[in-house]
Design a protein around this motif. Structure first.
Motif, PDB file in Angstrom:
ATOM      1  N   UNK A 201       0.830  -1.203   0.000  1.00  0.00           N
ATOM      2  CA  UNK A 201       0.000   0.000   0.000  1.00  0.00           C
ATOM      3  C   UNK A 201       0.869   1.259   0.000  1.00  0.00           C
ATOM      4  N   UNK A 202       1.926   1.258   0.809  1.00  0.00           N
ATOM      5  CA  UNK A 202       2.845   2.411   0.785  1.00  0.00           C
ATOM      6  C   UNK A 202       3.499   2.543  -0.573  1.00  0.00           C
ATOM      7  N   UNK A 203       3.837   1.417  -1.177  1.00  0.00           N
ATOM      8  CA  UNK A 203       4.461   1.440  -2.501  1.00  0.00           C
ATOM      9  C   UNK A 203       3.527   2.038  -3.552  1.00  0.00           C
ATOM     10  N   UNK A 204       2.227   1.808  -3.407  1.00  0.00           N
ATOM     11  CA  UNK A 204       1.263   2.414  -4.332  1.00  0.00           C
ATOM     12  C   UNK A 204       1.425   3.922  -4.391  1.00  0.00           C
ATOM     13  N   UNK A 205       1.635   4.536  -3.221  1.00  0.00           N
ATOM     14  CA  UNK A 205       1.754   5.997  -3.164  1.00  0.00           C
ATOM     15  C   UNK A 205       3.168   6.467  -3.478  1.00  0.00           C
ATOM     16  N   UNK A 206       4.162   5.708  -3.035  1.00  0.00           N
ATOM     17  CA  UNK A 206       5.552   6.124  -3.256  1.00  0.00           C
ATOM     18  C   UNK A 206       5.983   5.934  -4.703  1.00  0.00           C
ATOM     19  N   UNK A 207       5.165   5.203  -5.484  1.00  0.00           N
ATOM     20  CA  UNK A 207       5.396   5.070  -6.922  1.00  0.00           C
ATOM     21  C   UNK A 207       4.168   5.532  -7.700  1.00  0.00           C
ATOM     22  N   UNK A 208       3.424   6.451  -7.111  1.00  0.00           N
ATOM     23  CA  UNK A 208       2.166   6.898  -7.719  1.00  0.00           C
ATOM     24  C   UNK A 208       2.342   7.146  -9.212  1.00  0.00           C
TER      25      UNK A 208
ATOM     26  N   UNK B 192      -8.198   6.682   3.005  1.00  0.00           N
ATOM     27  CA  UNK B 192      -8.063   8.132   3.194  1.00  0.00           C
ATOM     28  C   UNK B 192      -6.951   8.709   2.316  1.00  0.00           C
ATOM     29  N   UNK B 193      -5.801   8.044   2.311  1.00  0.00           N
ATOM     30  CA  UNK B 193      -4.719   8.534   1.457  1.00  0.00           C
ATOM     31  C   UNK B 193      -5.122   8.439  -0.022  1.00  0.00           C
ATOM     32  N   UNK B 194      -5.805   7.353  -0.376  1.00  0.00           N
ATOM     33  CA  UNK B 194      -6.234   7.191  -1.757  1.00  0.00           C
ATOM     34  C   UNK B 194      -7.255   8.257  -2.139  1.00  0.00           C
TER      35      UNK B 194
ATOM     36  N   UNK C   9      -6.810  10.627  -5.268  1.00  0.00           N
ATOM     37  CA  UNK C   9      -7.879  10.613  -6.269  1.00  0.00           C
ATOM     38  C   UNK C   9      -8.279  12.043  -6.628  1.00  0.00           C
ATOM     39  N   UNK C  10      -8.532  12.819  -5.587  1.00  0.00           N
ATOM     40  CA  UNK C  10      -9.036  14.171  -5.813  1.00  0.00           C
ATOM     41  C   UNK C  10      -7.994  15.078  -6.458  1.00  0.00           C
TER      42      UNK C  10
END
Length: 452
Positions: free
Chosen positions: A161-168, A427-429, A433-434
Motif C-alpha cells: 500500500x505504501x508502494x502504491x503511493x511512493x510510486x504513484x 483516506x490517502x487514496x 484521487x481528488x
C-alpha cells in the motif's frame, strides 16, 4: 502454433464481457453499436475525460492555443490506434489469423479507439512532474514537518500500500478511474480494461530500474492494491498469463509513442524551444540526414517543414508498427514478445532522434516555470487535506465539501453505511484521487483559496 490456435486465443482475449453484470440485454435496431463502441460512448461523455482539456501535454497553461493539451493528444492517440487496428485486422484476416465475425465487427480497431482516448485519463495536473512530486511527498512523510497522526497512519499501511503511493503513477490511477471513480460506473468490457494496462505488474513487482527490469513493461506498474481482484479476474477471463500484456496494449503504446515523439516536436518548435536547424542537426548526428533530404526539400519554410515532418514520419511509423505487430503475432499472443513495436520495427533508428529532441521541450522555461508553480500548489494541497482528514476531530463530509472537495470521490471512498472513509489506505487514496483528478487551472485556483 497453428493459425487456428492463434485465432482462438485472440478471440478469447477479445470477448466483450463486462466486469459487472449489465442490465442492458438488447438494443433497439436504431442503436447498432458493438459493446466496444458502447465503451467509447461511456468514456467520451465523462467528466475525467473532459478535464484533460485543461491538463498539460507538455506545456502547462500555455498561452499559445496551437499546442496540445492532454485531450488533443488523447484524440490523436485514439485516431492513430484505431488506424493501426484497421490495418492489423486486414492483414490478420488475409493470413487466416482472424475469424470472420471479429473482422466484420471491427472489434480490434474499436477497442483501440477507446483505449487511445482514455490512455491518459489518470494523469495528474502539470504532467509527469506531479507524479514525481507525489511520489516524493509520500516517501518523505516519516521525516516531514506534519502532524504525528499522519505519520502513524502512513506507517500502518502494508508495504504494498505504501508502494502504491511512493510510486504513484497516472497509468494505475487511470485504471482506478475506469474501475471505481465514475459518477455512474463505467462498467467497461474486459478487453478494453486489459488493453489499457500498459504495465501488468503491481507496485512492488513493477517499478524496477532499467538495469534490473526483465523488460520495459516492468519499469512502472499498472494497478493499485485495491484493484488486484479486478485485475486478476480480467486476466483469467481473457486467458492471459500472469504479467502478460494484452496484445492490443502494444498497439496502444505505439500510438502513444508516435503521438508524443512526433507531434510534441511540432509543439516545441512552435513555442520556440528549438528550431528547424536543431532538428536537421539531430537527424544528422544520428546518421539519418538522408531521410530529411528525401522527404523534406530545403525550399519549404519552417512551418511547412514541421507539418511535413510530422505527417510523413507518423505515417511511416504507423505502417511499420502494423507490420511488426502482424509479423510477431504468435509471440505477442503467447506473451513472449517483450519489445515495443517501434523499437522492433524498420523505423527504430528514428525513435532516439525524437527522444533527444523531446528533451528540449522538458527543459524549456515555458514548461519548467509553470511546472514549479504546480509542484508548490500540489504540495500545499496534499498537506492541507491530510491534516484535515487525519487530525480533524469533527470530520464530516460537509466540512470537506465546503473546502472544495469532490462529493463523488468522498462517497466512493466510504463503505456502505459509513459517512467517512474507514481506514488509512482509503483516506490517502481519497486525497490522491481528488488531487490527481484536478485540472492545471483548478489546482492553482484551489491552492490560492487554501492559502488565504
Amino acid at each position: 502454433m497453428t493459425n487456428r490456435t492463434i485465432s482462438n486465443k485472440l478471440k478469447q482475449m477479445l470477448q466483450p464481457i463486462r466486469l459487472q453484470h449489465s442490465s442492458i440485454t438488447s438494443r433497439p435496431i436504431t442503436d447498432p453499436r458493438t459493446p466496444f463502441e458502447s465503451d467509447y460512448s461511456r468514456v467520451l461523455l465523462s467528466a475525467p475525460l473532459r478535464r484533460l482539456q485543461d491538463k498539460a501535454q507538455v506545456y502547462p497553461l500555455a498561452d499559445n492555443d496551437f499546442v496540445r493539451t492532454r485531450l488533443t493528444h488523447s484524440i490523436e492517440v485514439s485516431r492513430f490506434a484505431k488506424d493501426m487496428g484497421r490495418g492489423i485486422e486486414e492483414l490478420l484476416y488475409k493470413k487466416g489469423l482472424l475469424d470472420d465475425d471479429i473482422h466484420q465487427t471491427r472489434w480490434i480497431s474499436s477497442i483501440l479507439e477507446v483505449v487511445g482516448l482514455v490512455h491518459d485519463i489518470g494523469n495528474p495536473p502539470f504532467g509527469h512532474t506531479t507524479e514525481k512530486y507525489i511520489q516524493s511527498f509520500f516517501k518523505n512523510i516519516p521525516n516531514a514537518d506534519i502532524p504525528e497522526p499522519i505519520k502513524q497512519a502512513y506507517q500502518s499501511l502494508t508495504p504494498r500500500q505504501r508502494s502504491d503511493f511512493e510510486h504513484f503513477d497516472g497509468n494505475a490511477q487511470g485504471l482506478r478511474i475506469l474501475l471505481n471513480l465514475g459518477v455512474v460506473n463505467f462498467n467497461l468490457t474486459m478487453p478494453t480494461l486489459s488493453a489499457f494496462i500498459k504495465y501488468p505488474y503491481d507496485s512492488l513487482t513493477g517499478n524496477r530500474p532499467k538495469n534490473e527490469a526483465e523488460n520495459h513493461m516492468q519499469e512502472k506498474f499498472g494497478y493499485f492494491d485495491c484493484n488486484e481482484a479486478d485485475y486478476q479476474r480480467i486476466y483469467q477471463t481473457l486467458g492471459l498469463k500472469p504479467n502478460q500484456r494484452h496484445p492490443l496494449t502494444f498497439v496502444l503504446e505505439a500510438a502513444d509513442d508516435i503521438a508524443y515523439l512526433v507531434c510534441d516536436i511540432e509543439d516545441g518548435a512552435k513555442v520556440g524551444a528549438f528550431g528547424v536547424e536543431d532538428i536537421r542537426q539531430t537527424f544528422a548526428k544520428h546518421g539519418c540526414q538522408q531521410w530529411i533530404e528525401e522527404h523534406l526539400p530545403h525550399q519549404i519554410n519552417d512551418e511547412q517543414f514541421l507539418h511535413q515532418l510530422r505527417i510523413k514520419m507518423q505515417g511511416q511509423m504507423l505502417n511499420a508498427c502494423v507490420e511488426t505487430f502482424v509479423n510477431h503475432i504468435e509471440q505477442i499472443v503467447n506473451g513472449t514478445f517483450m519489445e515495443d513495436l517501434i523499437g522492433a520495427s524498420s523505423m527504430k533508428a528514428y525513435k532516439p532522434i525524437f527522444k533527444e529532441l523531446d528533451i528540449y521541450n522538458f527543459i524549456s522555461p515555458a514548461a519548467v516555470d509553470k511546472e514549479e508553480m504546480g509542484k508548490q500548489a500540489i504540495g500545499l494541497l496534499l498537506k492541507h487535506y491530510m491534516v484535515k482528514l487525519f487530525t480533524d476531530n469533527h470530520l464530516s463530509p460537509e466540512t470537506f465539501m465546503e473546502d472544495g472537495f469532490s462529493e463523488n470521490y468522498w462517497n466512493k471512498a466510504c463503505e456502505e453505511g459509513n459517512t467517512t472513509p474507514s481506514d488509512a489506505y482509503k483516506k490517502f487514496m481519497l486525497i490522491t484521487d481528488y488531487i490527481s483528478g484536478m485540472t492545471d487551472g483548478y489546482t492553482l485556483q484551489l491552492a490560492r483559496r487554501v492559502r488565504q
